[in-house]
Design a protein around this motif. Structure first.
Motif, PDB file in Angstrom:
ATOM      1  N   ASP A 103       1.996   8.875   4.727  1.00  0.00           N
ATOM      2  CA  ASP A 103       0.884  10.041   3.818  1.00  0.00           C
ATOM      3  C   ASP A 103       1.715  10.271   2.841  1.00  0.00           C
ATOM      4  OD1 ASP A 103      -0.740   9.353   6.149  1.00  0.00           O
ATOM      5  OD2 ASP A 103      -0.431  11.328   7.413  1.00  0.00           O
ATOM      6  N   GLU A 104       2.914  11.356   2.523  1.00  0.00           N
ATOM      7  CA  GLU A 104       3.415  11.554   1.623  1.00  0.00           C
ATOM      8  C   GLU A 104       3.732  10.970   0.509  1.00  0.00           C
ATOM      9  OE1 GLU A 104       3.652  15.378   1.502  1.00  0.00           O
ATOM     10  OE2 GLU A 104       2.617  14.968   3.111  1.00  0.00           O
ATOM     11  N   PRO A 105       3.823  11.177  -0.940  1.00  0.00           N
ATOM     12  CA  PRO A 105       4.359  10.075  -1.118  1.00  0.00           C
ATOM     13  C   PRO A 105       5.762   9.545  -1.252  1.00  0.00           C
ATOM     14  CG  PRO A 105       3.371  12.137  -2.922  1.00  0.00           C
ATOM     15  CD  PRO A 105       3.761  12.722  -1.028  1.00  0.00           C
ATOM     16  N   ILE A 128       0.709  -1.173  -0.238  1.00  0.00           N
ATOM     17  CA  ILE A 128      -0.148   0.136  -0.015  1.00  0.00           C
ATOM     18  C   ILE A 128       1.216   0.973   0.388  1.00  0.00           C
ATOM     19  CG2 ILE A 128      -1.812   1.400   1.265  1.00  0.00           C
ATOM     20  CD1 ILE A 128      -2.998  -1.732   2.074  1.00  0.00           C
ATOM     21  N   ALA A 129       0.785   1.866  -1.096  1.00  0.00           N
ATOM     22  CA  ALA A 129       1.726   2.830  -1.193  1.00  0.00           C
ATOM     23  C   ALA A 129       1.919   4.425  -0.072  1.00  0.00           C
ATOM     24  CB  ALA A 129       1.530   3.634  -2.965  1.00  0.00           C
ATOM     25  N   ARG A 130       0.824   4.654  -0.016  1.00  0.00           N
ATOM     26  CA  ARG A 130       0.324   5.364   0.949  1.00  0.00           C
ATOM     27  C   ARG A 130      -1.218   5.330   1.764  1.00  0.00           C
ATOM     28  NH1 ARG A 130      -0.458  10.779  -2.449  1.00  0.00           N
ATOM     29  NH2 ARG A 130      -0.525  11.668  -0.037  1.00  0.00           N
ATOM     30  N   THR A 131      -0.840   5.918   3.087  1.00  0.00           N
ATOM     31  CA  THR A 131      -1.910   5.839   4.643  1.00  0.00           C
ATOM     32  C   THR A 131      -3.236   5.513   3.703  1.00  0.00           C
ATOM     33  OG1 THR A 131      -0.139   6.472   5.791  1.00  0.00           O
ATOM     34  CG2 THR A 131      -2.334   5.678   6.710  1.00  0.00           C
ATOM     35  N   LEU A 173      -2.683   7.908  -7.377  1.00  0.00           N
ATOM     36  CA  LEU A 173      -2.973   9.400  -8.845  1.00  0.00           C
ATOM     37  C   LEU A 173      -1.152   9.828  -8.519  1.00  0.00           C
ATOM     38  CD1 LEU A 173      -3.184  12.615  -8.140  1.00  0.00           C
ATOM     39  CD2 LEU A 173      -5.385  11.852  -8.172  1.00  0.00           C
ATOM     40  N   THR A 174      -0.467   9.616  -7.335  1.00  0.00           N
ATOM     41  CA  THR A 174       0.986  10.293  -7.261  1.00  0.00           C
ATOM     42  C   THR A 174       1.682   9.434  -7.633  1.00  0.00           C
ATOM     43  OG1 THR A 174       1.151   9.837  -4.827  1.00  0.00           O
ATOM     44  CG2 THR A 174       0.936  11.981  -5.701  1.00  0.00           C
ATOM     45  N   GLU A 175       1.431   7.759  -7.445  1.00  0.00           N
ATOM     46  CA  GLU A 175       2.354   6.790  -8.419  1.00  0.00           C
ATOM     47  C   GLU A 175       2.302   6.549  -9.991  1.00  0.00           C
ATOM     48  OE1 GLU A 175       2.397   7.680  -4.231  1.00  0.00           O
ATOM     49  OE2 GLU A 175       0.316   6.356  -4.771  1.00  0.00           O
ATOM     50  N   GLU A 192      12.996   5.920  -5.577  1.00  0.00           N
ATOM     51  CA  GLU A 192      13.367   4.225  -5.088  1.00  0.00           C
ATOM     52  C   GLU A 192      12.856   3.565  -3.422  1.00  0.00           C
ATOM     53  OE1 GLU A 192      15.113   7.674  -6.785  1.00  0.00           O
ATOM     54  OE2 GLU A 192      14.467   7.700  -5.322  1.00  0.00           O
ATOM     55  N   ARG A 193      12.204   4.628  -2.877  1.00  0.00           N
ATOM     56  CA  ARG A 193      11.325   3.958  -1.773  1.00  0.00           C
ATOM     57  C   ARG A 193      10.520   2.705  -2.404  1.00  0.00           C
ATOM     58  NH1 ARG A 193      13.210   1.964   2.064  1.00  0.00           N
ATOM     59  NH2 ARG A 193      12.569   0.635   1.677  1.00  0.00           N
TER      60      ARG A 193
END
Length: 321
Positions: free
Chosen positions: A31-33, A7-10, A53-55, A37-38
């Motif tokens: 919470d942040e994008p 899950i990329a973001r909370t 949408l930020t990924e 690398e991460r």
């Protein structure tokens, strides 16, 4: 870690609780994008990935995930951040979250229409500036919505129809354009036109189409030139649909009376010229930001994960265009 849910973001609290009930170890961003690398490190070996949408989900992302990946679940209706064709070529399903945010997005669209046409944001900034004032008959005069004002809705899907219903409640005349309908059709009380006719007739143009190659810069310099002098542009869809340089030029020249934007071409970067124009209402992509709506979006993304883990089709699949 292999065979995990990434899950990329909370997500919302209830969705995070449900995520831990799906039977996979869960790797969660913050919470942040995440940095690129991460993102690539944490998705490695995942069975399913929940992104926003930020990924950017492209060949590099899919390579990093590896052969275990079965689903990319986007917490959004739009999916321009995902190379859907590449995912499907690799046998990876893609899902989005349509339907659950229609009313919230339509509410916010209409809030932006009111804010820009009645100059709400301008007036708020004026009062906060401490400038002395006294009421006057020519002060912050804007556009009356009722009484024949025409709203042109580009894209008569779920959100576009919801916007049209709100406009009809304000006694506006609603015009529509959508390639799946013919000019002259009536759809839920909306008179369908060709795109050139809609642009020429509308006092306000509101955009509700996905960002695809065919819709990028749909509202460009030529489209704006064909609009009424003093018209308004509203965009709560995706930034690339409106050519911002053409929009800025039209606002500066007075061709357009104003615009309200919830999305931007280089999001989260906002063109500095837009910040200088008083007649623009600017929002940080919050049209779906009702608390219940955001919860439903997150839960629907996890419903898609649940179905794929059970060897069933996603609830709301996205197909390559």
């Amino acid at each position: 870690m292999t065979n995990h849910l990434y899950i990329a973001r909370t997500l919302s609290d209830d969705a995070m609780g449900r995520a831990h009930e799906l039977g996979l170890p869960v790797v969660v961003g913050v919470d942040e994008p995440p940095t690129r690398e991460r993102l690539l490190a944490d998705v490695a070996g995942a069975t399913a990935a929940v992104v926003t949408l930020t990924e950017r989900v492209d060949a590099e992302f899919l390579d990093a995930a590896g052969p275990n990946l079965r689903l990319v679940a986007n917490v959004a209706v739009g999916f321009d951040n995902i190379d859907v064709a590449e995912a499907q070529r690799r046998g990876v399903a893609v899902s989005n979250t349509p339907g659950v945010l229609d009313d919230a997005t339509a509410d916010h669209t209409f809030a932006m229409i009111l804010a820009v046409t009645r100059r709400v944001a301008e007036a708020d900034r004026f009062v906060r500036s401490g400038t002395p004032w006294v009421w006057g008959p020519r002060m912050f005069v804007g556009l009356d919505l009722s009484g024949g004002t025409k709203l042109g809705v580009i894209g008569i899907g779920r959100i576009g129809r919801a916007v049209a219903r709100r406009a009809q409640a304000f006694s506006m005349t609603v015009l529509g354009y959508d390639p799946q309908y013919e000019p002259g059709d009536r759809v839920d009380g909306v008179r369908m036109l060709s795109l050139p006719d809609l642009l020429a007739e509308s006092d306000i143009v509101s955009v509700h189409v996905p960002l695809l190659p065919a819709t990028r810069h749909l509202i460009d310099a030529a489209a704006i030139a064909s609009m009424k002098d003093g018209a308004y542009v509203i965009n709560a869809a995706r930034g690339g649909i409106v050519d911002e340089k053409a929009l800025i030029a039209a606002l500066r020249s007075g061709k357009l009376a104003g615009a309200a934007l919830d999305t931007f071409e280089g999001e989260p970067h906002v063109d500095p010229e837009l910040l200088e124009i008083e007649s623009v209402v600017l929002q940080p992509h919050i049209a779906s930001a009702g608390s219940a709506t955001r919860s439903r979006m997150c839960l629907l993304a996890l419903d898609n994960v649940r179905e794929v883990l059970a060897d069933r089709e996603p609830v709301t699949p996205v197909l390559a265009h």
